[in-house]
Scaffold this motif. Structure first.
Motif, PDB file in Angstrom:
ATOM      1  N   ASP A  54      63.402  57.917  37.656  1.00  0.00           N
ATOM      2  CA  ASP A  54      64.524  57.911  36.724  1.00  0.00           C
ATOM      3  C   ASP A  54      64.191  57.064  35.500  1.00  0.00           C
ATOM      4  O   ASP A  54      63.322  56.196  35.537  1.00  0.00           O
ATOM      5  CB  ASP A  54      65.777  57.341  37.398  1.00  0.00           C
ATOM      6  N   ILE A  55      64.920  57.312  34.435  1.00  0.00           N
ATOM      7  CA  ILE A  55      64.731  56.531  33.209  1.00  0.00           C
ATOM      8  C   ILE A  55      65.278  55.123  33.425  1.00  0.00           C
ATOM      9  O   ILE A  55      66.406  54.949  33.891  1.00  0.00           O
ATOM     10  CB  ILE A  55      65.450  57.209  32.031  1.00  0.00           C
ATOM     11  N   ALA A  56      64.460  54.146  33.092  1.00  0.00           N
ATOM     12  CA  ALA A  56      64.867  52.749  33.224  1.00  0.00           C
ATOM     13  C   ALA A  56      65.288  52.201  31.864  1.00  0.00           C
ATOM     14  O   ALA A  56      64.897  52.719  30.818  1.00  0.00           O
ATOM     15  CB  ALA A  56      63.715  51.910  33.783  1.00  0.00           C
ATOM     16  N   VAL A  57      66.083  51.145  31.889  1.00  0.00           N
ATOM     17  CA  VAL A  57      66.577  50.558  30.639  1.00  0.00           C
ATOM     18  C   VAL A  57      65.433  50.085  29.749  1.00  0.00           C
ATOM     19  O   VAL A  57      65.502  50.161  28.523  1.00  0.00           O
ATOM     20  CB  VAL A  57      67.529  49.382  30.956  1.00  0.00           C
ATOM     21  N   ASP A  58      64.339  49.590  30.364  1.00  0.00           N
ATOM     22  CA  ASP A  58      63.239  49.045  29.581  1.00  0.00           C
ATOM     23  C   ASP A  58      62.072  50.019  29.416  1.00  0.00           C
ATOM     24  O   ASP A  58      60.974  49.634  29.034  1.00  0.00           O
ATOM     25  CB  ASP A  58      62.735  47.747  30.211  1.00  0.00           C
ATOM     26  N   ASP A  59      62.293  51.323  29.698  1.00  0.00           N
ATOM     27  CA  ASP A  59      61.225  52.313  29.510  1.00  0.00           C
ATOM     28  C   ASP A  59      60.845  52.422  28.038  1.00  0.00           C
ATOM     29  O   ASP A  59      61.733  52.464  27.165  1.00  0.00           O
ATOM     30  CB  ASP A  59      61.687  53.698  29.986  1.00  0.00           C
ATOM     31  N   PRO A  60      59.543  52.495  27.724  1.00  0.00           N
ATOM     32  CA  PRO A  60      59.122  52.785  26.344  1.00  0.00           C
ATOM     33  C   PRO A  60      59.649  54.162  25.938  1.00  0.00           C
ATOM     34  O   PRO A  60      59.819  55.046  26.778  1.00  0.00           O
ATOM     35  CB  PRO A  60      57.588  52.788  26.433  1.00  0.00           C
ATOM     36  N   ILE A  61      59.892  54.363  24.650  1.00  0.00           N
ATOM     37  CA  ILE A  61      60.475  55.608  24.188  1.00  0.00           C
ATOM     38  C   ILE A  61      59.575  56.804  24.501  1.00  0.00           C
ATOM     39  O   ILE A  61      60.070  57.912  24.763  1.00  0.00           O
ATOM     40  CB  ILE A  61      60.786  55.538  22.673  1.00  0.00           C
ATOM     41  N   ALA A  62      58.254  56.581  24.540  1.00  0.00           N
ATOM     42  CA  ALA A  62      57.342  57.675  24.882  1.00  0.00           C
ATOM     43  C   ALA A  62      57.576  58.148  26.318  1.00  0.00           C
ATOM     44  O   ALA A  62      57.512  59.352  26.603  1.00  0.00           O
ATOM     45  CB  ALA A  62      55.886  57.229  24.700  1.00  0.00           C
ATOM     46  N   ASP A  63      57.851  57.198  27.218  1.00  0.00           N
ATOM     47  CA  ASP A  63      58.139  57.566  28.610  1.00  0.00           C
ATOM     48  C   ASP A  63      59.480  58.287  28.715  1.00  0.00           C
ATOM     49  O   ASP A  63      59.641  59.213  29.518  1.00  0.00           O
ATOM     50  CB  ASP A  63      58.167  56.317  29.494  1.00  0.00           C
ATOM     51  N   VAL A  64      60.436  57.855  27.913  1.00  0.00           N
ATOM     52  CA  VAL A  64      61.740  58.529  27.906  1.00  0.00           C
ATOM     53  C   VAL A  64      61.576  59.985  27.499  1.00  0.00           C
ATOM     54  O   VAL A  64      62.128  60.893  28.134  1.00  0.00           O
ATOM     55  CB  VAL A  64      62.716  57.812  26.946  1.00  0.00           C
ATOM     56  N   VAL A  65      60.791  60.218  26.454  1.00  0.00           N
ATOM     57  CA  VAL A  65      60.553  61.587  25.988  1.00  0.00           C
ATOM     58  C   VAL A  65      59.898  62.419  27.093  1.00  0.00           C
ATOM     59  O   VAL A  65      60.308  63.546  27.377  1.00  0.00           O
ATOM     60  CB  VAL A  65      59.672  61.583  24.721  1.00  0.00           C
ATOM     61  N   ALA A  66      58.873  61.858  27.735  1.00  0.00           N
ATOM     62  CA  ALA A  66      58.146  62.588  28.774  1.00  0.00           C
ATOM     63  C   ALA A  66      59.052  62.908  29.962  1.00  0.00           C
ATOM     64  O   ALA A  66      59.033  64.021  30.502  1.00  0.00           O
ATOM     65  CB  ALA A  66      56.941  61.777  29.241  1.00  0.00           C
ATOM     66  N   LYS A  67      59.868  61.923  30.376  1.00  0.00           N
ATOM     67  CA  LYS A  67      60.737  62.141  31.528  1.00  0.00           C
ATOM     68  C   LYS A  67      61.840  63.145  31.226  1.00  0.00           C
ATOM     69  O   LYS A  67      62.163  64.011  32.056  1.00  0.00           O
ATOM     70  CB  LYS A  67      61.346  60.806  31.977  1.00  0.00           C
ATOM     71  N   LEU A  68      62.429  63.048  30.033  1.00  0.00           N
ATOM     72  CA  LEU A  68      63.468  63.994  29.655  1.00  0.00           C
ATOM     73  C   LEU A  68      62.900  65.408  29.523  1.00  0.00           C
ATOM     74  O   LEU A  68      63.527  66.379  29.948  1.00  0.00           O
ATOM     75  CB  LEU A  68      64.139  63.579  28.351  1.00  0.00           C
ATOM     76  N   ALA A  69      61.709  65.517  28.952  1.00  0.00           N
ATOM     77  CA  ALA A  69      61.087  66.834  28.789  1.00  0.00           C
ATOM     78  C   ALA A  69      60.817  67.460  30.152  1.00  0.00           C
ATOM     79  O   ALA A  69      61.067  68.660  30.361  1.00  0.00           O
ATOM     80  CB  ALA A  69      59.785  66.709  27.996  1.00  0.00           C
ATOM     81  N   TYR A  70      60.334  66.647  31.082  1.00  0.00           N
ATOM     82  CA  TYR A  70      60.088  67.184  32.422  1.00  0.00           C
ATOM     83  C   TYR A  70      61.396  67.602  33.093  1.00  0.00           C
ATOM     84  O   TYR A  70      61.483  68.650  33.727  1.00  0.00           O
ATOM     85  CB  TYR A  70      59.370  66.157  33.298  1.00  0.00           C
TER      86      TYR A  70
END
Length: 305
Positions: free
Chosen positions: A108-124
């Motif tokens: 899951d997306i964490a509060v301190d995730d880098p924005i690049a990880d947020v993009v990758a997780k949301l895209a998946y």
């Protein structure tokens, strides 16, 4: 069709067993409505299809701490005549997974995730939601809904919140191909309009939970007045299904603290809406094509610099 028959029709039983690729999607869609013991069986077969495919019904019951009867009931709820058919599907799914597909991103997306990880997780997440929805969508039900909408005198679409945005998207598309369509997010206005529907009209309810009262009530009224009714929902066993002639199931996307279900469900709803619209446009092509061209022409000057 009587309400009793509609309830049976919307139960998901009696159709062909889902293909192996659709099994994981089916588990994600139905798990929230299962008993806890059935959830354990469903989660086990979805997480380890290869291992479970090698187990007897007794073995799977022991693995999940349930009973043989629970395993059989879960198999049937997932769309298989019995556990033997489920085992065959598990073996097929395991073979597909061993063909080199990339591992899933499940964090899951964490509060301190880098924005690049947020993009990758949301895209998946978006890709998985679309794949699950496509795998679980009943094309027979979709075809019937398309036929009804293509021939409809009028189409009313009900949705509130995020589903209301999807309702607006569908009606805007239908209007551009010359159909009479209205989106209703105000529950009072939705009911007063539903009262005017008759045989030959179509009412479409969009609700992720399948239990949104402000959407169910106008669909019930439309149903009782003879309109053809369609439910687009992530819970095919929800209350909305008892008033639906045709049920189009969306993926039950994973919910997280930063991304509630109302947001993630919109992706699968939009896919179903697009499939419905394109099907209607195909059926009405002789009138849809010139209507679409006319709407483009009417708006062209607004896009010129």
């Amino acid at each position: 069709m009587t309400q009793e028959l509609k309830e049976s029709f919307g139960s998901g039983l009696g159709g062909p067993p889902p293909a192996p690729a659709a099994l994981a999607a089916k588990v994600r869609t139905l798990a929230p409505s299962m008993t806890r013991s059935m959830q354990r069986v469903a989660e086990a077969v979805a997480s380890d299809p290869a291992g479970c495919s090698a187990l007897t019904v007794t073995g799977l019951a022991e693995l999940t701490g349930t009973s043989e009867a629970t395993v059989v009931r879960t198999s049937r709820l997932l769309g298989y005549p019995g556990y033997r058919d489920l085992r065959l599907a598990l073996a097929g799914l395991a073979a597909q997974q061993q063909s080199g597909r990339a591992p899933a991103i499940t964090t899951d997306i964490a509060v301190d995730d880098p924005i690049a990880d947020v993009v990758a997780k949301l895209a998946y997440d978006e890709q998985q939601t679309l794949a699950d929805t496509a795998a679980g969508l009943d094309t027979v039900q979709l075809g019937a809904a398309v036929s009804a909408a293509a021939a409809a005198r009028r189409i009313d679409v009900y949705g509130v919140g995020a589903s209301g945005l999807v309702a607006q998207d569908l009606t805007q598309k239908l209007l551009r191909i010359g159909l009479i369509a209205h989106a209703h997010s105000d529950p009072h206005l939705a009911v007063t309009n539903a009262v005017q529907l008759r045989a030959g009209d179509v009412a479409i309810a969009i609700t992720h939970s399948g239990s949104t009262g402000d959407v169910i009530e106008p669909l019930r009224v439309a149903f009782e007045h003879g309109a053809t009714t369609v439910a687009i929902t992530g819970r095919p066993d929800g209350a909305v299904s008892q008033y639906a002639d045709h049920i189009l199931t969306t993926s039950t996307a994973r919910e997280s603290e930063l991304r509630p279900a109302a947001m993630s469900s919109r992706t699968s709803q939009l896919l179903v809406v697009d499939c419905l619209f394109v099907g209607v446009a195909q059926r009405t092509y002789e009138t849809a094509a010139p209507a679409l061209a006319a709407s483009y022409e009417a708006l062209a000057h607004r896009h010129r610099r």
